[in-house]
Write a protein that holds these residues in place. Structure first.
Motif, PDB file in Angstrom:
ATOM      1  N   ILE A 201       0.837  -1.279   0.055  1.00  0.00           N
ATOM      2  CA  ILE A 201      -0.003   0.059  -0.107  1.00  0.00           C
ATOM      3  C   ILE A 201       0.927   1.335  -0.046  1.00  0.00           C
ATOM      4  CG2 ILE A 201      -1.731   1.354   1.133  1.00  0.00           C
ATOM      5  CD1 ILE A 201      -2.736  -1.404   2.252  1.00  0.00           C
TER       6      ILE A 201
ATOM      7  N   VAL B  17       3.442   6.195   6.264  1.00  0.00           N
ATOM      8  CA  VAL B  17       4.865   6.855   6.730  1.00  0.00           C
ATOM      9  C   VAL B  17       5.769   5.631   7.600  1.00  0.00           C
ATOM     10  CG1 VAL B  17       6.693   8.477   7.577  1.00  0.00           C
ATOM     11  CG2 VAL B  17       4.681   9.050   6.118  1.00  0.00           C
ATOM     12  N   GLU B  18       5.003   5.319   8.619  1.00  0.00           N
ATOM     13  CA  GLU B  18       5.586   4.583   9.654  1.00  0.00           C
ATOM     14  C   GLU B  18       5.797   3.070   9.627  1.00  0.00           C
ATOM     15  OE1 GLU B  18       5.908   8.170  11.356  1.00  0.00           O
ATOM     16  OE2 GLU B  18       6.648   6.233  12.010  1.00  0.00           O
TER      17      GLU B  18
ATOM     18  N   ASN C 168       2.553  -1.820   4.934  1.00  0.00           N
ATOM     19  CA  ASN C 168       1.203  -2.250   4.896  1.00  0.00           C
ATOM     20  C   ASN C 168       0.690  -2.825   3.681  1.00  0.00           C
ATOM     21  OD1 ASN C 168      -0.444  -1.054   7.479  1.00  0.00           O
ATOM     22  ND2 ASN C 168       0.828   0.735   6.757  1.00  0.00           N
TER      23      ASN C 168
ATOM     24  N   ILE D 233      -5.950  -6.338   5.703  1.00  0.00           N
ATOM     25  CA  ILE D 233      -4.653  -5.747   6.147  1.00  0.00           C
ATOM     26  C   ILE D 233      -3.887  -6.159   6.985  1.00  0.00           C
ATOM     27  CG2 ILE D 233      -3.520  -3.439   6.777  1.00  0.00           C
ATOM     28  CD1 ILE D 233      -5.325  -3.014   4.320  1.00  0.00           C
TER      29      ILE D 233
ATOM     30  N   ILE E  62      -5.217  -7.349  10.192  1.00  0.00           N
ATOM     31  CA  ILE E  62      -6.534  -6.733  10.708  1.00  0.00           C
ATOM     32  C   ILE E  62      -7.554  -6.595   9.926  1.00  0.00           C
ATOM     33  CG2 ILE E  62      -5.160  -5.260  12.176  1.00  0.00           C
ATOM     34  CD1 ILE E  62      -5.037  -2.930  10.458  1.00  0.00           C
TER      35      ILE E  62
ATOM     36  N   PHE F 181     -10.135  -5.154   7.233  1.00  0.00           N
ATOM     37  CA  PHE F 181     -10.419  -4.155   6.249  1.00  0.00           C
ATOM     38  C   PHE F 181     -11.366  -3.367   6.535  1.00  0.00           C
ATOM     39  CE2 PHE F 181      -8.865  -2.349   2.226  1.00  0.00           C
ATOM     40  CZ  PHE F 181     -10.349  -2.005   1.690  1.00  0.00           C
TER      41      PHE F 181
ATOM     42  N   TRP G  21      -9.892   7.856   2.771  1.00  0.00           N
ATOM     43  CA  TRP G  21      -9.791   9.238   3.234  1.00  0.00           C
ATOM     44  C   TRP G  21      -9.662  10.390   2.295  1.00  0.00           C
ATOM     45  CZ3 TRP G  21      -5.248  12.519   2.276  1.00  0.00           C
ATOM     46  CH2 TRP G  21      -4.356  11.682   1.633  1.00  0.00           C
TER      47      TRP G  21
ATOM     48  N   ASP H 217      -2.495  10.595  16.413  1.00  0.00           N
ATOM     49  CA  ASP H 217      -2.217  10.918  14.797  1.00  0.00           C
ATOM     50  C   ASP H 217      -3.375  10.999  14.068  1.00  0.00           C
ATOM     51  OD1 ASP H 217      -0.369   8.753  12.307  1.00  0.00           O
ATOM     52  OD2 ASP H 217      -0.301  11.084  12.801  1.00  0.00           O
TER      53      ASP H 217
ATOM     54  N   ASN I 268      -5.990   9.087   8.202  1.00  0.00           N
ATOM     55  CA  ASN I 268      -6.450   7.787   9.211  1.00  0.00           C
ATOM     56  C   ASN I 268      -7.973   8.054   9.624  1.00  0.00           C
ATOM     57  OD1 ASN I 268      -3.916   6.992   9.352  1.00  0.00           O
ATOM     58  ND2 ASN I 268      -3.198   8.425  10.809  1.00  0.00           N
TER      59      ASN I 268
ATOM     60  N   ASP J 208      -4.953   3.237  11.937  1.00  0.00           N
ATOM     61  CA  ASP J 208      -3.743   3.812  12.528  1.00  0.00           C
ATOM     62  C   ASP J 208      -3.572   4.219  13.868  1.00  0.00           C
ATOM     63  OD1 ASP J 208      -1.088   5.917  11.002  1.00  0.00           O
ATOM     64  OD2 ASP J 208      -1.163   4.375  12.465  1.00  0.00           O
TER      65      ASP J 208
ATOM     66  N   PHE K 257       0.131   5.338  17.344  1.00  0.00           N
ATOM     67  CA  PHE K 257       0.757   6.350  18.388  1.00  0.00           C
ATOM     68  C   PHE K 257      -0.225   6.648  19.401  1.00  0.00           C
ATOM     69  CE2 PHE K 257       4.516   7.776  16.172  1.00  0.00           C
ATOM     70  CZ  PHE K 257       3.982   7.723  14.712  1.00  0.00           C
TER      71      PHE K 257
HETATM   72  N1  LIG Z   1      -7.829  -1.513   8.423  1.00  0.00           N
HETATM   73  C1  LIG Z   1      -7.679  -0.716   7.215  1.00  0.00           C
HETATM   74  N2  LIG Z   1      -8.722  -0.917   6.330  1.00  0.00           N
HETATM   75  C2  LIG Z   1      -8.530  -0.302   5.114  1.00  0.00           C
HETATM   76  N3  LIG Z   1      -7.267   0.390   4.611  1.00  0.00           N
HETATM   77  C3  LIG Z   1      -6.462   0.412   5.543  1.00  0.00           C
HETATM   78  C4  LIG Z   1      -6.734  -0.263   6.862  1.00  0.00           C
HETATM   79  N4  LIG Z   1      -5.392   0.067   7.762  1.00  0.00           N
HETATM   80  C5  LIG Z   1      -4.614   0.501   6.726  1.00  0.00           C
HETATM   81  N5  LIG Z   1      -5.005   0.834   5.469  1.00  0.00           N
HETATM   82  C6  LIG Z   1      -4.428   1.597   4.464  1.00  0.00           C
HETATM   83  O1  LIG Z   1      -3.024   1.587   4.622  1.00  0.00           O
HETATM   84  C7  LIG Z   1      -2.498   2.852   4.570  1.00  0.00           C
HETATM   85  C8  LIG Z   1      -1.577   3.284   5.638  1.00  0.00           C
HETATM   86  O2  LIG Z   1      -1.867   2.710   6.848  1.00  0.00           O
HETATM   87  P1  LIG Z   1      -1.231   3.402   8.110  1.00  0.00           P
HETATM   88  O3  LIG Z   1      -1.937   4.772   8.206  1.00  0.00           O
HETATM   89  O4  LIG Z   1      -1.956   2.632   9.287  1.00  0.00           O
HETATM   90  O5  LIG Z   1       0.105   3.177   8.047  1.00  0.00           O
HETATM   91  P2  LIG Z   1       1.093   4.045   8.511  1.00  0.00           P
HETATM   92  O6  LIG Z   1       2.436   3.611   7.916  1.00  0.00           O
HETATM   93  O7  LIG Z   1       1.005   3.736   9.970  1.00  0.00           O
HETATM   94  O8  LIG Z   1       0.881   5.483   8.056  1.00  0.00           O
HETATM   95  P3  LIG Z   1       0.895   6.891   8.855  1.00  0.00           P
HETATM   96  O9  LIG Z   1       2.124   7.463   8.362  1.00  0.00           O
HETATM   97  O10 LIG Z   1      -0.247   7.475   8.508  1.00  0.00           O
HETATM   98  O11 LIG Z   1       1.065   6.439  10.467  1.00  0.00           O
HETATM   99  C9  LIG Z   1      -3.774   3.902   4.877  1.00  0.00           C
HETATM  100  O12 LIG Z   1      -4.033   5.112   4.250  1.00  0.00           O
HETATM  101  C10 LIG Z   1      -4.994   3.053   3.951  1.00  0.00           C
HETATM  102  O13 LIG Z   1      -4.888   3.251   2.872  1.00  0.00           O
END
Ligand SMILES: Nc1ncnc2c1ncn2[C@@H]1O[C@H](COP(=O)(O)OP(=O)(O)OP(=O)(O)O)[C@@H](O)[C@H]1O
Ligand SMILES: N[C@@H](CCO)C(=O)O
Length: 321
Positions: free
Chosen positions: A30, A34-35, A38, A49, A102, A104, A109, A193, A198, A211, A214
């Motif tokens: 995906i 950033v963190e 996925n 996911i 987890i 979906f 967003w 966050d 998110n 997400d 944090f």
């Molecule tokens: N449960 C979910 N259902 C659908 N899409 C998801 C789900 N969790 C994550 N995603 C997809 O994955 C992307 C990244 O998820 P997430 O924001 O948790 O990653 P992150 O690396 O922690 O990003 P951030 O930089 O926002 O902290 C989301 O923008 C979304 O498109």
């Protein structure tokens, strides 16, 4: 493309045997985020996911994050549910990283949210704060005021590469916030966050929060200030009073802010702007060229920090009293 750790089909298929998630049909990395790394999985039982937790997530915190999502979902909040493995654990390992499956969440967003969406976000944030009551695990906020100096010290020497004078400005800001940070305000479980990427919507209806990596225990009004920063500024850097008013009205329709929380909002908003400035500055200076991740502009949050410095009254955010 935030995929720091790649996975092979064989390893993934083997990983999935520990879950009641059907057999793998397809998977793909995906781009957003950033963190962590996925992946979107399609199996014979639907869409899931898969998250591989990367450098900024301490594996010891994962029971808190995954347990919190379960706790919130049980109380009716629309958020992802971690899938249990056959041994009941919520966490496994894949490609050398802690990994979780987890549910979906449908929705997407919003790239250009309107005030009505900000109102829904405010409401959902307050509902999350109330639903978080009674969650038995706790986690200190590693990125609250006590964590900003160690983070700043990792970037301070190179700060002026980003903008001349930054080193002195941020050193002064940090000293001010450390000396004046509010202490005795209502606290609980916060998301910490809740940015636009998110929060999912289906049409104009908020469909879920994601997400929670944090999430922690901290001042509830600090979480409100994170949302003011993330949702109520326009691309040109201007604060949108209509959006601020909507977000705060949405929040207060569920959980009214105390007078002390309202008075503290400008200070909290300066602090949360500094927090995201510092993590973005560190990533900006240290992410290797060619990394599959979109670096976020630290100066966006420097401008927000400077904006809050000149706010004297929470009414300037649209808070009605
Ligand atoms: N449960 C979910 N259902 C659908 N899409 C998801 C789900 N969790 C994550 N995603 C997809 O994955 C992307 C990244 O998820 P997430 O924001 O948790 O990653 P992150 O690396 O922690 O990003 P951030 O930089 O926002 O902290 C989301 O923008 C979304 O498109
Ligand atoms: N939401 C954060 C990235 C993840 O912490 C930011 O926009 O800086």
């Amino acid at each position: 493309m935030a995929v720091y750790t790649d996975i092979t089909e064989d390893d993934l298929s083997r990983f999935l045997t520990a879950y009641d998630a059907g057999t793998l049909l397809s998977y793909k990395g995906i781009a957003e985020g950033v963190e962590n790394s996925n992946f979107l999985l399609h199996t014979t039982k639907g869409a899931f996911i898969l998250t591989l937790y990367e450098k900024r997530v301490d594996p010891n915190d994962l029971p808190f994050f995954l347990g919190l999502m379960h706790h919130l979902a049980e109380r009716g909040l629309s958020c992802p549910l971690p899938l249990p493995r056959s041994d009941g654990a919520l966490l496994g390992e894949l490609s050398g990283r802690p990994a979780a499956m987890i549910s979906f969440l449908e929705g997407m967003w919003l790239r250009k949210p309107a005030a009505k969406h900000c109102r829904e976000v405010g409401r959902a944030l307050a509902e999350m704060h109330l639903a978080g009551e009674g969650f038995e695990l706790t986690r200190a906020n590693a990125l609250s005021v006590g964590g900003w100096r160690p983070l700043w010290e990792k970037s301070a020497d190179r700060a002026d590469e980003v903008e001349a004078g930054l080193q002195d400005e941020i050193a002064g800001e940090l000293a001010f916030l450390e000396a004046n940070w509010p202490k005795d305000l209502p606290s609980g479980v916060i998301h910490a966050d809740l940015f636009q990427d998110n929060v999912f919507f289906i049409g104009d209806t908020l469909s879920g929060l994601i997400d929670f990596y944090f999430a922690c225990n901290d001042l509830l009004s600090y979480d409100v200030s994170i949302c003011l920063n993330a949702w109520c500024f326009e691309k040109d850097g201007a604060f949108n009073l209509t959006k601020g008013m909507a977000l705060l009205e949405g929040y207060e329709s569920v959980r009214p802010l105390s007078p002390e929380e309202a008075v503290a909002l400008p200070l909290l908003a300066r602090g949360s702007a500094l927090r995201f400035f510092l993590t973005r500055l560190y990533d900006w200076l240290t992410t290797p060229p060619g990394a599959l991740v979109v670096k976020k502009d630290p100066l966006e949050y420097l401008r927000k920090l400077r904006f809050h410095r000149q706010i004297r009254n929470p009414a300037e955010y649209g808070l009605s009293r």
